[in-house]
Design an enzyme around this catalytic site. Sequence first.
Site, PDB file in Angstrom:
ATOM      1  N   ASP A 104       9.075 -16.694  27.655  1.00  0.00           N
ATOM      2  CA  ASP A 104       9.817 -16.986  28.892  1.00  0.00           C
ATOM      3  C   ASP A 104       9.050 -16.477  30.109  1.00  0.00           C
ATOM      4  O   ASP A 104       8.764 -15.281  30.221  1.00  0.00           O
ATOM      5  CB  ASP A 104      11.189 -16.309  28.849  1.00  0.00           C
ATOM      6  CG  ASP A 104      12.038 -16.800  27.698  1.00  0.00           C
ATOM      7  OD1 ASP A 104      12.875 -17.683  27.913  1.00  0.00           O
ATOM      8  OD2 ASP A 104      11.851 -16.295  26.575  1.00  0.00           O
ATOM      9  N   ASP A 150       3.488 -14.259  25.950  1.00  0.00           N
ATOM     10  CA  ASP A 150       4.935 -14.113  26.037  1.00  0.00           C
ATOM     11  C   ASP A 150       5.492 -15.523  26.224  1.00  0.00           C
ATOM     12  O   ASP A 150       4.770 -16.432  26.644  1.00  0.00           O
ATOM     13  CB  ASP A 150       5.296 -13.215  27.226  1.00  0.00           C
ATOM     14  CG  ASP A 150       6.787 -13.114  27.452  1.00  0.00           C
ATOM     15  OD1 ASP A 150       7.522 -12.915  26.473  1.00  0.00           O
ATOM     16  OD2 ASP A 150       7.216 -13.270  28.610  1.00  0.00           O
TER      17      ASP A 150
END
Length: 218
Positions: A10, A8
Site C-alpha cells: 500500500d 511494500d
Amino acid sequence: MFEAVLFDLDGTFADTAPDLAAALNRLRSDLGLAPVPPAHLRPYTSHGVRGMLKAGLDMWPGQALYAEFHERFLHYYSQDICVETTVFPGIDEILARCEQHGAPWGIVTNKAQRFTLPLLSRLGYAKRAACVVSGDSARRAKPAPQPMRLACRLIAREPARCLYIGDDPRDIQAGRAVGMVTVAVRYGYLGDGDPIEAWGADHLVDHAREIASVAGIA
C-alpha cells in the site's frame, strides 16, 4: 546491481487509497455521516484499519464499538478490494527490468494475506511475484525483522543483496534491521509523523521510475 527488489504494497507498489477510503465512507454512511474527501484520508492509508478509523471516525482501539467497526470496515473493503486500485506509474517498468535481469521481485506488506493475495491476483501480479509476505505470514509484522527474513528465505537471497522500498518509517526500520538497502518513496502515503528525510532510508525517490537506477537495472 541488487539481486532482488522487494516492495511494500500500500502506497509503494499499489495505490490502494481510493478503495480503502470507499470502505471508510460506507461506515460513515451507516452512521448518517457525510463522506470524507479521499484526499483527507490518503496520508493515513499505510496505517491500515487503525489509521483509517482514526482519520475518518476518530475511533481508537479500546473504545466502545471499535472492534465492531474494525470488522465492518474489513468486510466492506473485502467486497470492493480492487475497484479503483492501480499500481503506481513506473512500477510496471521496474518489474519488467527486474525480470529482464533475472532479479526476483516480491511484496512484503503488513496487509493481511486474505486481502493481499486477492488484490495482487486481480491486479495481475500474483503469479509474477517471487514472494508475497503478508502481515500475518510471519510471527510479527513490520517494523519487526521477521517478515524481511522470511522474504529472503523464500527468494533465496541474502538481505544485503536486496533492495526494500516503502512509504512508511516501519518499512525502513524493518529493512535496515536485517541489513537491506532501503528506499523511501515520496510519492507514497507517508503518514503524519516524522518527515521522510528523518526515517534513515539509504535513498529517497520522487517517482517509481527512479528505483531502477538505485537498483542498478536502469
